[in-house]
Design a protein around this motif. Sequence first.
Motif, PDB file in Angstrom:
ATOM      1  N   PRO A 189      -2.068   3.848 -10.208  1.00  0.00           N
ATOM      2  CA  PRO A 189      -0.868   4.449  -9.617  1.00  0.00           C
ATOM      3  C   PRO A 189      -0.960   4.458  -8.096  1.00  0.00           C
ATOM      4  N   SER A 190      -0.025   3.815  -7.413  1.00  0.00           N
ATOM      5  CA  SER A 190      -0.138   3.750  -5.957  1.00  0.00           C
ATOM      6  C   SER A 190       0.960   4.521  -5.247  1.00  0.00           C
ATOM      7  N   LEU A 191       1.875   5.110  -6.008  1.00  0.00           N
ATOM      8  CA  LEU A 191       2.987   5.834  -5.367  1.00  0.00           C
ATOM      9  C   LEU A 191       2.503   6.978  -4.461  1.00  0.00           C
ATOM     10  N   LYS A 215       1.648 -10.258 -12.870  1.00  0.00           N
ATOM     11  CA  LYS A 215       0.250  -9.847 -12.677  1.00  0.00           C
ATOM     12  C   LYS A 215       0.171  -8.860 -11.508  1.00  0.00           C
ATOM     13  N   GLY A 216      -1.004  -8.256 -11.339  1.00  0.00           N
ATOM     14  CA  GLY A 216      -1.172  -7.237 -10.297  1.00  0.00           C
ATOM     15  C   GLY A 216      -1.349  -7.849  -8.917  1.00  0.00           C
ATOM     16  N   GLY A 217      -1.140  -7.025  -7.895  1.00  0.00           N
ATOM     17  CA  GLY A 217      -1.461  -7.434  -6.536  1.00  0.00           C
ATOM     18  C   GLY A 217      -0.422  -8.281  -5.829  1.00  0.00           C
ATOM     19  N   VAL A 218       0.748  -8.447  -6.448  1.00  0.00           N
ATOM     20  CA  VAL A 218       1.763  -9.292  -5.808  1.00  0.00           C
ATOM     21  C   VAL A 218       2.694  -8.477  -4.903  1.00  0.00           C
ATOM     22  N   GLY A 219       2.511  -7.145  -4.892  1.00  0.00           N
ATOM     23  CA  GLY A 219       3.348  -6.305  -4.038  1.00  0.00           C
ATOM     24  C   GLY A 219       4.469  -5.622  -4.804  1.00  0.00           C
ATOM     25  N   LYS A 220       4.272  -5.415  -6.086  1.00  0.00           N
ATOM     26  CA  LYS A 220       5.308  -4.785  -6.918  1.00  0.00           C
ATOM     27  C   LYS A 220       5.592  -3.350  -6.453  1.00  0.00           C
ATOM     28  N   SER A 221       4.505  -2.576  -6.217  1.00  0.00           N
ATOM     29  CA  SER A 221       4.712  -1.175  -5.825  1.00  0.00           C
ATOM     30  C   SER A 221       5.324  -1.083  -4.431  1.00  0.00           C
ATOM     31  N   THR A 222       4.851  -1.929  -3.538  1.00  0.00           N
ATOM     32  CA  THR A 222       5.408  -1.955  -2.176  1.00  0.00           C
ATOM     33  C   THR A 222       6.898  -2.264  -2.241  1.00  0.00           C
ATOM     34  N   THR A 223       7.258  -3.224  -3.083  1.00  0.00           N
ATOM     35  CA  THR A 223       8.667  -3.593  -3.222  1.00  0.00           C
ATOM     36  C   THR A 223       9.463  -2.434  -3.831  1.00  0.00           C
ATOM     37  N   GLU A 268      11.066 -12.380  -3.864  1.00  0.00           N
ATOM     38  CA  GLU A 268       9.908 -13.192  -3.499  1.00  0.00           C
ATOM     39  C   GLU A 268       9.136 -12.433  -2.425  1.00  0.00           C
ATOM     40  N   ASN A 269       7.928 -12.010  -2.745  1.00  0.00           N
ATOM     41  CA  ASN A 269       7.152 -11.224  -1.778  1.00  0.00           C
ATOM     42  C   ASN A 269       6.064 -12.095  -1.156  1.00  0.00           C
ATOM     43  N   MET A 270       5.708 -11.761   0.081  1.00  0.00           N
ATOM     44  CA  MET A 270       4.723 -12.532   0.856  1.00  0.00           C
ATOM     45  C   MET A 270       5.193 -13.984   0.945  1.00  0.00           C
ATOM     46  N   ALA A 324      13.702 -12.826   0.180  1.00  0.00           N
ATOM     47  CA  ALA A 324      12.302 -13.092   0.487  1.00  0.00           C
ATOM     48  C   ALA A 324      11.768 -12.047   1.459  1.00  0.00           C
ATOM     49  N   VAL A 325      10.646 -11.450   1.120  1.00  0.00           N
ATOM     50  CA  VAL A 325      10.003 -10.484   2.015  1.00  0.00           C
ATOM     51  C   VAL A 325       8.789 -11.171   2.629  1.00  0.00           C
ATOM     52  N   PRO A 326       8.692 -11.186   3.968  1.00  0.00           N
ATOM     53  CA  PRO A 326       7.545 -11.867   4.578  1.00  0.00           C
ATOM     54  C   PRO A 326       6.256 -11.075   4.414  1.00  0.00           C
ATOM     55  N   LEU A 327       5.166 -11.758   4.624  1.00  0.00           N
ATOM     56  CA  LEU A 327       3.849 -11.113   4.681  1.00  0.00           C
ATOM     57  C   LEU A 327       3.664 -10.647   6.116  1.00  0.00           C
ATOM     58  N   THR A 328       3.617  -9.349   6.327  1.00  0.00           N
ATOM     59  CA  THR A 328       3.447  -8.866   7.698  1.00  0.00           C
ATOM     60  C   THR A 328       2.438  -7.735   7.742  1.00  0.00           C
ATOM     61  N   MET A 329       1.791  -7.641   8.877  1.00  0.00           N
ATOM     62  CA  MET A 329       0.820  -6.569   9.106  1.00  0.00           C
ATOM     63  C   MET A 329       1.536  -5.217   9.075  1.00  0.00           C
ATOM     64  N   GLU A 330       2.726  -5.194   9.650  1.00  0.00           N
ATOM     65  CA  GLU A 330       3.508  -3.957   9.757  1.00  0.00           C
ATOM     66  C   GLU A 330       3.734  -3.333   8.367  1.00  0.00           C
ATOM     67  N   LEU A 331       4.090  -4.191   7.402  1.00  0.00           N
ATOM     68  CA  LEU A 331       4.365  -3.713   6.049  1.00  0.00           C
ATOM     69  C   LEU A 331       3.107  -3.132   5.417  1.00  0.00           C
ATOM     70  N   ARG A 332       2.020  -3.848   5.563  1.00  0.00           N
ATOM     71  CA  ARG A 332       0.763  -3.414   4.949  1.00  0.00           C
ATOM     72  C   ARG A 332       0.289  -2.116   5.575  1.00  0.00           C
ATOM     73  N   ALA A 348       2.045   0.158   7.229  1.00  0.00           N
ATOM     74  CA  ALA A 348       2.962   1.270   6.934  1.00  0.00           C
ATOM     75  C   ALA A 348       2.703   1.784   5.522  1.00  0.00           C
ATOM     76  N   SER A 349       2.476   0.863   4.579  1.00  0.00           N
ATOM     77  CA  SER A 349       2.230   1.265   3.193  1.00  0.00           C
ATOM     78  C   SER A 349       0.957   2.093   3.099  1.00  0.00           C
ATOM     79  N   ASP A 350      -0.088   1.624   3.753  1.00  0.00           N
ATOM     80  CA  ASP A 350      -1.368   2.327   3.664  1.00  0.00           C
ATOM     81  C   ASP A 350      -1.313   3.700   4.318  1.00  0.00           C
ATOM     82  N   ARG A 351      -0.428   3.856   5.291  1.00  0.00           N
ATOM     83  CA  ARG A 351      -0.322   5.155   5.972  1.00  0.00           C
ATOM     84  C   ARG A 351       0.602   6.120   5.233  1.00  0.00           C
TER      85      ARG A 351
HETATM   86  P1  ADP Z   1       1.051  -4.431  -6.879  1.00  0.00           P
HETATM   87  O1  ADP Z   1       1.876  -3.198  -7.108  1.00  0.00           O
HETATM   88  O2  ADP Z   1       1.745  -5.691  -7.320  1.00  0.00           O
HETATM   89  O3  ADP Z   1      -0.335  -4.335  -7.434  1.00  0.00           O
HETATM   90  P2  ADP Z   1       0.969  -3.572  -4.110  1.00  0.00           P
HETATM   91  O4  ADP Z   1       2.380  -3.253  -3.819  1.00  0.00           O
HETATM   92  O5  ADP Z   1       0.033  -2.426  -4.374  1.00  0.00           O
HETATM   93  O6  ADP Z   1       0.863  -4.625  -5.304  1.00  0.00           O
HETATM   94  O7  ADP Z   1       0.425  -4.485  -2.917  1.00  0.00           O
HETATM   95  C1  ADP Z   1      -0.909  -4.965  -2.884  1.00  0.00           C
HETATM   96  C2  ADP Z   1      -1.382  -4.982  -1.426  1.00  0.00           C
HETATM   97  O8  ADP Z   1      -0.616  -5.931  -0.699  1.00  0.00           O
HETATM   98  C3  ADP Z   1      -1.192  -3.645  -0.708  1.00  0.00           C
HETATM   99  O9  ADP Z   1      -2.264  -3.470   0.176  1.00  0.00           O
HETATM  100  C4  ADP Z   1       0.095  -3.841   0.081  1.00  0.00           C
HETATM  101  O10 ADP Z   1       0.135  -3.061   1.267  1.00  0.00           O
HETATM  102  C5  ADP Z   1       0.024  -5.322   0.414  1.00  0.00           C
HETATM  103  N1  ADP Z   1       1.344  -5.931   0.546  1.00  0.00           N
HETATM  104  C6  ADP Z   1       2.325  -6.013  -0.405  1.00  0.00           C
HETATM  105  N2  ADP Z   1       3.391  -6.683   0.058  1.00  0.00           N
HETATM  106  C7  ADP Z   1       3.091  -7.051   1.338  1.00  0.00           C
HETATM  107  C8  ADP Z   1       3.777  -7.782   2.372  1.00  0.00           C
HETATM  108  N3  ADP Z   1       4.973  -8.297   2.169  1.00  0.00           N
HETATM  109  N4  ADP Z   1       3.145  -7.926   3.565  1.00  0.00           N
HETATM  110  C9  ADP Z   1       1.904  -7.427   3.770  1.00  0.00           C
HETATM  111  N5  ADP Z   1       1.200  -6.755   2.862  1.00  0.00           N
HETATM  112  C10 ADP Z   1       1.784  -6.566   1.642  1.00  0.00           C
END
Ligand code: ADP
Length: 352
Positions: A149-151, A116-124, A275-277, A311-319, A321-324
């Motif tokens: 598309p989030s790339l 499903k969406g929102g699990v961090g697939k694109s970030t990974t 395993e994300n978050m 396992a990838v932790p849930l961290t502010m740094e990751l979020r 960095a991704s948004d920037r």
């Molecule tokens: P998906 O591709 O599964 O829909 P995203 O990769 O777009 O998910 O991630 C959804 C949100 O969660 C984004 O805002 C992303 O920055 C955040 N996120 C993903 N993985 C982590 C993590 N390990 N720690 C913190 N934030 C994360």
Amino acid sequence: MTQAPQDIDAQARRALREVTLPDGATLDASGRLGAISLRDGRINTAITISPAEAQAFEPIRARAEQILSGLPGVHQAAVVLTAERAAPAPPSLIKPKTKPPILPDVRHVIAVASGKGGVGKSTTTVNLALALRAQGLRVGILDADIYGPSLPTLLGLHGRPRVGADRRLIPTEAFGLQAMSIGLLVDEDTAMIWRGPMVMSAITQMLAEVDWGRLDVLLIDMPPGTGDAQLAIAQGATLRGAVIVSTPQDLALIDARRGISMFRKVDVPILGLVENMAHFVCTDCGARHDIFGSGGAEAEATRLNVPYLGAVPLTMELREASDRGRPVVALAPDGVIGQVYQNIARRLIDAL
Ligand code: ADP
């Protein structure tokens, strides 16, 4: 109130005769115009294009919308661009083994998928791609997450891809990766509606009509879920294997398992589970909090007979960095999170 379908269809098509396409045909006669419906003053239709035509067709879409909104009884018009060629055969009829290879210069095409969406697939996908590159591989990413598309955001990409001499699109380079996303081909606010066959056709084009060059690994950021489109890609893209991304709660639930069984159904090996978050690392005290317990996902992966990649932790740094648009592995490949992804990448390379 709904007008008789044939009335509005004929009326709208007549009005749209003045819209001409780049090849000189009128929109009405081009066969690209979809069904036209009017309901409660809102008129809807679609123009079929290939993804590469999206830019050229945007003014045509806008003009058609303007004309339709001027018809009597119409308060609002919505014309969308859709990408659909001939509908592909149903997944059960696609025979990947008889198809010519569409990416002869790519050694391994790997799907990154989630139930499903929102699990961090694109970030990974992005950080794993960067970690694979840090291991010395040539890596590309195809953002096939057509619905969202989030790339472009994750890699800070701007501008349209260039078109090469052979009319194929040239991937955009970012942080040493070759990247292509439907998000680079259409404006963010361009309405695009994608259904199963269209998604497949758009993705096939992004595989075959993009000059990927020589790559060791092409990661496909898959659309989330396990519907027909996902199944068709899994069968059609000659995949070396799939990486499943899941959160701990999601694994315990049914979604991730569905993803795994979908790939198994079409004989695509599962290369592993990320395993994300997995746990939370506190920004203030640096302590690790196992919000969902620890070890559950790894045990579940073992039970499902899927290699556990890490396992990838849930961290502010990751979020942040991704948004920037500056992924954490690009910023700090040897930092704590960078190392996590590098270890995952090493395990993935072993699995290959
Ligand atoms: P998906 O591709 O599964 O829909 P995203 O990769 O777009 O998910 O991630 C959804 C949100 O969660 C984004 O805002 C992303 O920055 C955040 N996120 C993903 N993985 C982590 C993590 N390990 N720690 C913190 N934030 C994360």
